[in-house]
Design an enzyme around this catalytic site. Sequence first.
Site: not given
Lengths: 340, 340
Positions: B17-18, B21, B173, B200, B202
């Site tokens: 899913r991620d 991108h 994010s 989550h 990054h």
Amino acid sequence: MDSSPLSQLTVHDATLRDGQHAVQHQLDVPQLRAYAVAASAAGVPVVEVGHGNGLGASSRQIGYARLDDVTMLETVREALPAGASRMGVFMVPGWGTGADLRQAASCGADVVRIAAHCTETNVMRRHLGIARELDLEAQAVLLMSHMTGAERLAEECRRAVEYGAQAVGIMDSAGHYLPAEVTERINAIVTAVDVPVIFHGHNNLSMAVANSIAAVEAGARVIDACARGFGAGAGNTSLEVLVAVLHRSGHGTDIDLPGLLRAADLAHARLMDRPPVLDSASLASGLAGVFSGFKLQVLAAAGAAGVDPLEVFAELGRRQVVAGQEDLIDEVVRSLKAAS
Amino acid sequence: MDSSPLSQLTVHDATLRDGQHAVQHQLDVPQLRAYAVAASAAGVPVVEVGHGNGLGASSRQIGYARLDDVTMLETVREALPAGASRMGVFMVPGWGTGADLRQAASCGADVVRIAAHCTETNVMRRHLGIARELDLEAQAVLLMSHMTGAERLAEECRRAVEYGAQAVGIMDSAGHYLPAEVTERINAIVTAVDVPVIFHGHNNLSMAVANSIAAVEAGARVIDACARGFGAGAGNTSLEVLVAVLHRSGHGTDIDLPGLLRAADLAHARLMDRPPVLDSASLASGLAGVFSGFKLQVLAAAGAAGVDPLEVFAELGRRQVVAGQEDLIDEVVRSLKAAS
């Protein structure tokens, strides 16, 4: 932080030395010159240069560098404006000699790192003395430092200071540390010595920047890093990320971040095929505590024999193999092949 | 850790899913199937799949996915053995609707993430209710969570639990957090709710794994990650590094690390052109607190106008732009161009 020498933070740029491991020591004159100019323009305080294994290490066993030591040092010396960045060199006694140190001094080196395995400070004694006689800044670093504990590292560092080291510290040559392990070791060393303490990370567990910040917060004052993490295996601490995170964490440096990003972009475009990647082999190597520089040889030997390279890293870790024992890679591959 | 539900650690695999991108949502059926099989074989508990922006998001503005939602979900559902990994989906109300949730449930989704900007939990209410009616595990996540503080995040999470969320948490994010900031926020949320807490990360500041470990140590019990960090910009938390470091830190999971490394190698070889790189643009984006997904558009717009992309990130950060406001990229580029 106050402004005493022990509190100033020095970022030591190893791009043109440790980064050489990622390109089999093949950096050329225009590459050295361009990066040194860019790093110096950003205000990087020390630019280290040389064969990946340091002065005198260019050889059949370790790999020949494209350029000899004198050419590398003279190129960077000319590229660094007077009064700006200092030039650093690295030397492991055995690969390098006193003659190499004298040559480096005559080429204008300012800072010399003498390195030894983490329990072998005694082999640095003579060369630390020579460095002091030559009026170089003499620093001592302990390789593969995860292989012993905080007390022993502190004792080894204390001894290096007795031998004349003006800064001492540890390298996480295998990229094995987690931050709490760095904190414990740097705390012990900072308590044991009255000179600046050095930390040099690798990124095999994705902790190079976090470990470096932990080191600073435990009192380390010289932190090594390379543009875009340029280095063997999973790479070194990323210089530009380190500086950005230091600034955000309240640990100022005199480095100009936009200028540093330009230097990193130049390094990315001109020094490397691609930036280091934290792939499965590098992760397995870091977990096992194997020297990062072994990666390509392990992959080649395991691939040729049809053996799982992750098992080779695990076995090399169990055997506590250190740099210079590359011959054991083939032996481990053969024994795993025979057992399969 | 004891064995109560709040103490079990769940690694939530967002690769399919991620990671989308990083490839403009172009993963195909064989790619989805191969990775889902490999991840499930390694014992990954949740495999999330979909357009990078979730159910219903395939569109001209955000980018069309190669496959429709039903095809993606049916492919992964068939690839996951019964009783093994659960299938997850992601949805931002507005891009996705109640009908999308019902469709996902009929395709066999087990876990649904409802996401909203960090101060807008109220927009999740209806969809969290629908997810519960459909007997999906309903989770709520707050996007761009660095844009508000610990108390507000805890309050928003508490409200999400009132709306039916069975797990709640925060997404970094923009990749902006340092570990202490994660610790503070997760501590506040864990204190405010009695359901598992999600983190989550990054990797824009090279802190994705370190931040995730900080989250676990502060009490988070659901941690997102992607194979080889596959994701936009500097990438997500590396799944295999996270699991390796969790194991070394004494936080066991039921995931088989060698199997996970095989899944990561498969992802590296088959899902991505190259693994994510922490380059200067990603670093500038993370420092400025800009949504990671903006990177390619910023570079394109700045490049076309001859404006420094690092200044564009800085200005977008000052304007507190959020995902969905991509139009502001061009406006910022124009204003910087006019001012130059």
